[in-house]
Design an enzyme around this catalytic site. Structure first.
Site, PDB file in Angstrom:
ATOM      1  CG  HIS A 117      -0.138   0.125   2.518  1.00 43.76           C
ATOM      2  ND1 HIS A 117       0.559  -0.930   3.061  1.00 43.76           N
ATOM      3  CD2 HIS A 117       0.081   1.188   3.340  1.00 43.76           C
ATOM      4  CE1 HIS A 117       1.165  -0.533   4.163  1.00 43.76           C
ATOM      5  NE2 HIS A 117       0.901   0.754   4.358  1.00 43.76           N
ATOM      6  CG  ASP A 119       1.666   4.917   4.971  1.00 41.31           C
ATOM      7  OD1 ASP A 119       1.178   3.779   5.096  1.00 41.31           O
ATOM      8  OD2 ASP A 119       2.792   5.233   5.385  1.00 41.31           O
ATOM      9  CG  HIS A 269       5.075   1.093   2.929  1.00 39.03           C
ATOM     10  ND1 HIS A 269       4.531   2.240   2.409  1.00 39.03           N
ATOM     11  CD2 HIS A 269       4.486   0.923   4.135  1.00 39.03           C
ATOM     12  CE1 HIS A 269       3.665   2.745   3.271  1.00 39.03           C
ATOM     13  NE2 HIS A 269       3.611   1.957   4.324  1.00 39.03           N
ATOM     14  NE  ARG A 284       1.825   5.797  10.152  1.00 40.93           N
ATOM     15  CZ  ARG A 284       0.782   5.284   9.498  1.00 40.93           C
ATOM     16  NH1 ARG A 284       0.951   4.277   8.671  1.00 40.93           N
ATOM     17  NH2 ARG A 284      -0.433   5.770   9.676  1.00 40.93           N
TER      18      ARG A 284
END
Ligand code: FE2
Length: 293
Positions: A117, A119, A269, A284
Protein backbone atom coordinates in the site's frame (compact mmCIF):
# COMPACT_ATOMS: atom_id res chain seq x y z
CA UNK A 1 30.93 3.10 7.42
CA UNK A 2 32.86 2.67 4.16
CA UNK A 3 31.62 4.72 1.24
CA UNK A 4 30.59 3.03 -2.00
CA UNK A 5 31.62 4.70 -5.28
CA UNK A 6 28.09 6.00 -5.67
CA UNK A 7 28.03 7.86 -2.36
CA UNK A 8 27.24 11.54 -2.84
CA UNK A 9 28.28 14.26 -0.41
CA UNK A 10 26.14 17.37 -0.14
CA UNK A 11 28.91 19.74 1.04
CA UNK A 12 26.85 22.65 2.35
CA UNK A 13 24.61 20.25 4.25
CA UNK A 14 27.50 18.12 5.60
CA UNK A 15 25.66 14.90 4.88
CA UNK A 16 26.32 11.86 2.73
CA UNK A 17 23.80 9.99 0.59
CA UNK A 18 24.56 6.32 -0.07
CA UNK A 19 22.18 4.55 -2.49
CA UNK A 20 21.03 1.14 -1.25
CA UNK A 21 19.80 -0.39 -4.53
CA UNK A 22 19.69 0.60 -8.19
CA UNK A 23 16.13 1.96 -8.04
CA UNK A 24 15.12 2.74 -4.48
CA UNK A 25 16.51 3.61 -1.06
CA UNK A 26 19.46 5.58 0.30
CA UNK A 27 21.14 5.78 3.65
CA UNK A 28 21.74 9.31 4.94
CA UNK A 29 24.80 9.78 7.09
CA UNK A 30 26.06 12.82 8.95
CA UNK A 31 22.78 14.20 10.27
CA UNK A 32 21.64 14.31 13.92
CA UNK A 33 17.84 14.41 14.14
CA UNK A 34 17.79 15.02 17.91
CA UNK A 35 18.21 18.72 17.16
CA UNK A 36 16.71 20.98 14.46
CA UNK A 37 18.39 20.52 11.06
CA UNK A 38 19.69 23.46 9.02
CA UNK A 39 17.96 24.82 5.92
CA UNK A 40 20.73 23.31 3.76
CA UNK A 41 20.25 19.89 5.40
CA UNK A 42 16.51 20.13 4.92
CA UNK A 43 16.94 20.86 1.22
CA UNK A 44 19.42 18.01 0.78
CA UNK A 45 17.14 15.54 2.61
CA UNK A 46 14.10 16.66 0.60
CA UNK A 47 15.98 16.28 -2.69
CA UNK A 48 17.24 12.83 -1.63
CA UNK A 49 13.70 11.76 -0.74
CA UNK A 50 12.41 12.70 -4.19
CA UNK A 51 15.36 10.98 -5.90
CA UNK A 52 15.53 7.77 -3.83
CA UNK A 53 12.00 7.30 -2.46
CA UNK A 54 13.17 5.83 0.86
CA UNK A 55 15.72 7.35 3.26
CA UNK A 56 17.32 5.47 6.15
CA UNK A 57 18.82 7.31 9.13
CA UNK A 58 20.58 4.94 11.51
CA UNK A 59 21.25 5.36 15.22
CA UNK A 60 19.05 8.37 15.86
CA UNK A 61 17.82 9.64 19.22
CA UNK A 62 14.29 10.74 18.32
CA UNK A 63 11.81 11.41 21.16
CA UNK A 64 8.23 12.16 19.99
CA UNK A 65 8.71 15.94 20.17
CA UNK A 66 11.69 15.78 17.78
CA UNK A 67 9.89 13.26 15.56
CA UNK A 68 7.09 15.85 15.21
CA UNK A 69 9.60 18.67 14.75
CA UNK A 70 11.52 16.95 11.92
CA UNK A 71 8.40 15.59 10.17
CA UNK A 72 6.57 18.91 10.19
CA UNK A 73 9.40 20.56 8.24
CA UNK A 74 7.98 18.72 5.22
CA UNK A 75 4.29 19.59 5.67
CA UNK A 76 1.33 19.38 8.05
CA UNK A 77 1.01 16.13 10.00
CA UNK A 78 -2.04 13.90 9.96
CA UNK A 79 -2.87 11.61 12.90
CA UNK A 80 -4.31 8.10 12.52
CA UNK A 81 -8.07 7.72 12.01
CA UNK A 82 -8.08 5.45 15.08
CA UNK A 83 -7.33 7.95 17.87
CA UNK A 84 -6.59 5.36 20.57
CA UNK A 85 -3.31 4.49 18.79
CA UNK A 86 -1.83 7.98 19.33
CA UNK A 87 1.19 8.59 21.54
CA UNK A 88 0.13 10.38 24.74
CA UNK A 89 0.30 14.19 24.31
CA UNK A 90 1.27 13.76 20.64
CA UNK A 91 -1.90 13.21 18.57
CA UNK A 92 0.17 13.36 15.34
CA UNK A 93 2.35 10.42 16.42
CA UNK A 94 0.91 6.90 16.09
CA UNK A 95 2.15 3.71 17.71
CA UNK A 96 2.62 0.74 15.41
CA UNK A 97 2.99 -2.05 17.94
CA UNK A 98 1.98 -5.45 19.32
CA UNK A 99 2.39 -4.23 22.92
CA UNK A 100 -0.65 -4.26 25.25
CA UNK A 101 -1.51 -1.86 28.08
CA UNK A 102 -2.55 -2.82 31.66
CA UNK A 103 -6.10 -3.51 30.46
CA UNK A 104 -4.84 -5.96 27.83
CA UNK A 105 -5.62 -3.60 24.95
CA UNK A 106 -3.25 -2.99 22.06
CA UNK A 107 -1.61 0.41 22.46
CA UNK A 108 -1.01 0.75 18.72
CA UNK A 109 -1.88 -0.53 15.28
CA UNK A 110 -1.05 -4.27 15.32
CA UNK A 111 -0.25 -6.18 12.13
CA UNK A 112 -0.51 -2.87 10.28
CA UNK A 113 0.25 -2.63 6.59
CA UNK A 114 0.99 -6.29 5.81
CA UNK A 115 -0.42 -5.83 2.27
CA UNK A 116 1.28 -3.57 -0.28
CA UNK A 117 0.00 0.00 0.00
CA UNK A 118 0.84 3.70 -0.07
CA UNK A 119 -0.11 5.35 3.23
CA UNK A 120 -3.63 6.77 3.42
CA UNK A 121 -4.09 6.71 -0.35
CA UNK A 122 -7.81 6.67 0.49
CA UNK A 123 -7.70 10.39 1.37
CA UNK A 124 -8.48 13.14 -1.17
CA UNK A 125 -5.03 14.51 -0.36
CA UNK A 126 -2.98 11.43 0.53
CA UNK A 127 0.30 11.45 2.38
CA UNK A 128 3.45 13.02 0.97
CA UNK A 129 5.57 10.87 3.20
CA UNK A 130 5.77 8.84 6.39
CA UNK A 131 8.45 8.57 9.05
CA UNK A 132 8.71 5.36 11.06
CA UNK A 133 11.03 5.15 14.06
CA UNK A 134 12.13 1.92 15.72
CA UNK A 135 11.95 1.94 19.54
CA UNK A 136 11.85 -1.84 20.10
CA UNK A 137 12.41 -4.13 17.11
CA UNK A 138 12.24 -7.95 17.00
CA UNK A 139 15.69 -9.49 16.46
CA UNK A 140 14.38 -11.20 13.32
CA UNK A 141 11.44 -10.62 10.98
CA UNK A 142 9.24 -7.48 10.92
CA UNK A 143 11.22 -6.10 7.98
CA UNK A 144 9.59 -3.42 5.83
CA UNK A 145 9.70 -3.80 2.04
CA UNK A 146 9.49 -0.81 -0.27
CA UNK A 147 8.84 -0.82 -4.03
CA UNK A 148 9.73 1.93 -6.51
CA UNK A 149 6.64 2.94 -8.45
CA UNK A 150 8.83 5.08 -10.72
CA UNK A 151 10.72 1.95 -11.76
CA UNK A 152 7.45 0.04 -12.17
CA UNK A 153 5.97 2.77 -14.34
CA UNK A 154 9.05 3.03 -16.53
CA UNK A 155 9.17 -0.73 -17.09
CA UNK A 156 5.54 -1.07 -18.24
CA UNK A 157 4.91 -1.77 -21.92
CA UNK A 158 4.02 1.47 -23.72
CA UNK A 159 0.57 0.23 -24.78
CA UNK A 160 -0.41 -0.70 -21.21
CA UNK A 161 0.93 2.61 -19.90
CA UNK A 162 -1.26 4.48 -22.43
CA UNK A 163 -4.30 2.50 -21.26
CA UNK A 164 -3.56 3.06 -17.57
CA UNK A 165 -3.06 6.77 -18.16
CA UNK A 166 -6.81 7.16 -18.63
CA UNK A 167 -7.87 5.14 -15.57
CA UNK A 168 -8.58 6.02 -11.95
CA UNK A 169 -8.30 3.66 -9.01
CA UNK A 170 -10.90 3.49 -6.23
CA UNK A 171 -9.17 3.71 -2.83
CA UNK A 172 -11.34 2.54 0.05
CA UNK A 173 -10.26 2.29 3.73
CA UNK A 174 -13.44 0.71 5.19
CA UNK A 175 -13.15 -1.99 2.47
CA UNK A 176 -9.45 -2.47 3.33
CA UNK A 177 -10.25 -2.69 7.06
CA UNK A 178 -13.05 -5.23 6.59
CA UNK A 179 -10.89 -7.30 4.20
CA UNK A 180 -7.49 -7.31 5.92
CA UNK A 181 -7.93 -6.12 9.53
CA UNK A 182 -10.74 -8.36 10.80
CA UNK A 183 -8.58 -9.22 13.88
CA UNK A 184 -9.16 -5.66 15.15
CA UNK A 185 -12.24 -4.01 16.65
CA UNK A 186 -14.50 -2.98 13.74
CA UNK A 187 -14.36 0.67 12.66
CA UNK A 188 -17.04 2.84 14.22
CA UNK A 189 -19.55 4.57 11.95
CA UNK A 190 -17.81 7.85 12.78
CA UNK A 191 -14.42 6.44 11.72
CA UNK A 192 -15.93 5.06 8.50
CA UNK A 193 -17.51 8.44 7.74
CA UNK A 194 -14.05 10.04 7.81
CA UNK A 195 -12.87 7.91 4.90
CA UNK A 196 -15.43 7.54 2.10
CA UNK A 197 -13.98 5.94 -1.09
CA UNK A 198 -11.99 8.31 -3.34
CA UNK A 199 -10.53 7.94 -6.83
CA UNK A 200 -7.02 8.86 -7.96
CA UNK A 201 -5.21 8.56 -11.30
CA UNK A 202 -3.43 5.21 -11.67
CA UNK A 203 -0.45 7.03 -13.15
CA UNK A 204 0.46 10.13 -11.21
CA UNK A 205 3.02 12.88 -11.74
CA UNK A 206 5.46 13.54 -8.92
CA UNK A 207 4.78 17.17 -7.91
CA UNK A 208 8.47 17.92 -7.32
CA UNK A 209 10.36 16.00 -10.01
CA UNK A 210 7.65 15.61 -12.65
CA UNK A 211 8.47 11.89 -12.97
CA UNK A 212 5.56 9.52 -13.56
CA UNK A 213 4.77 6.83 -11.03
CA UNK A 214 2.20 4.03 -10.82
CA UNK A 215 -0.26 4.85 -8.06
CA UNK A 216 -2.31 1.89 -6.88
CA UNK A 217 -1.93 -0.99 -4.46
CA UNK A 218 -3.37 -4.39 -3.71
CA UNK A 219 -4.09 -3.27 -0.14
CA UNK A 220 -5.96 0.01 -0.57
CA UNK A 221 -7.13 0.21 -4.19
CA UNK A 222 -10.39 -1.72 -4.18
CA UNK A 223 -11.05 -1.56 -7.90
CA UNK A 224 -10.89 0.66 -10.99
CA UNK A 225 -13.49 3.27 -11.88
CA UNK A 226 -15.75 2.30 -14.78
CA UNK A 227 -14.48 -1.28 -14.85
CA UNK A 228 -16.16 -4.47 -13.70
CA UNK A 229 -15.21 -4.80 -9.99
CA UNK A 230 -13.54 -8.22 -10.32
CA UNK A 231 -11.72 -7.31 -13.54
CA UNK A 232 -10.42 -4.10 -11.96
CA UNK A 233 -9.29 -6.07 -8.92
CA UNK A 234 -7.39 -8.55 -11.09
CA UNK A 235 -5.58 -5.75 -12.90
CA UNK A 236 -4.65 -4.09 -9.58
CA UNK A 237 -3.22 -7.35 -8.24
CA UNK A 238 -1.28 -8.00 -11.48
CA UNK A 239 0.19 -4.49 -11.40
CA UNK A 240 1.06 -4.86 -7.72
CA UNK A 241 2.94 -8.09 -8.51
CA UNK A 242 4.72 -6.41 -11.42
CA UNK A 243 5.70 -3.41 -9.29
CA UNK A 244 7.11 -5.49 -6.47
CA UNK A 245 9.51 -7.65 -8.47
CA UNK A 246 12.80 -7.96 -6.56
CA UNK A 247 14.72 -5.51 -8.78
CA UNK A 248 12.37 -2.69 -7.76
CA UNK A 249 12.35 -3.47 -4.01
CA UNK A 250 14.43 -2.40 -1.01
CA UNK A 251 13.94 -4.50 2.14
CA UNK A 252 14.69 -2.71 5.39
CA UNK A 253 15.90 -4.82 8.33
CA UNK A 254 15.13 -2.79 11.43
CA UNK A 255 17.43 -1.94 14.27
CA UNK A 256 16.29 0.12 17.25
CA UNK A 257 16.96 3.85 16.67
CA UNK A 258 16.43 3.61 12.90
CA UNK A 259 14.30 6.28 11.31
CA UNK A 260 12.98 5.46 7.84
CA UNK A 261 11.38 8.25 5.80
CA UNK A 262 9.56 7.29 2.62
CA UNK A 263 7.83 9.13 -0.22
CA UNK A 264 4.28 7.80 -0.58
CA UNK A 265 3.96 9.53 -3.96
CA UNK A 266 6.45 7.22 -5.64
CA UNK A 267 6.67 4.08 -3.49
CA UNK A 268 4.54 1.33 -1.97
CA UNK A 269 5.47 -0.64 1.12
CA UNK A 270 4.42 -3.53 3.30
CA UNK A 271 5.31 -4.95 6.68
CA UNK A 272 6.46 -8.57 6.96
CA UNK A 273 5.75 -11.30 9.52
CA UNK A 274 7.55 -11.80 12.82
CA UNK A 275 7.25 -14.03 15.87
CA UNK A 276 4.71 -12.40 18.18
CA UNK A 277 6.71 -13.45 21.26
CA UNK A 278 8.89 -10.42 20.47
CA UNK A 279 7.84 -6.89 21.36
CA UNK A 280 7.62 -4.45 18.50
CA UNK A 281 7.23 -0.77 19.31
CA UNK A 282 7.44 1.78 16.51
CA UNK A 283 6.34 5.40 16.27
CA UNK A 284 5.04 6.89 13.04
CA UNK A 285 4.17 10.30 11.65
CA UNK A 286 2.48 10.95 8.32
CA UNK A 287 2.84 14.14 6.32
CA UNK A 288 -0.01 15.57 4.26
CA UNK A 289 0.54 15.76 0.51
CA UNK A 290 -1.36 17.20 -2.46
CA UNK A 291 -4.16 15.68 -4.50
CA UNK A 292 -2.54 13.32 -7.08
CA UNK A 293 -2.59 14.47 -10.72
FE1 FE2 B 1 2.01 1.89 5.78
Amino acid sequence: MSATPSTVTAPSAMLRIRPLTDHIGAEIEGVDLSRPISAAQFQAVNAALVAHGVLVFRNQDLPPAMHVDFSSRFGPLVGHIVKRFSVEDFPEVTYISNVKNDKGEMIGADRAGMIWHSDMSYMERPMLGSMLYGVECPPEGADTEFASMFAAHDALPESLRARLNKLRGIHDYPWHYATYLSHRKPLTEEEKAQAPPVTHPIIRTHPVSGRKALYLSEGLTRSIEGMDEAEGRRLICLLTDFSTQPAFVYRHRWQPRDLVFWDNRSTMHRATEFDNQYRRLMRRTTIQGDAPF
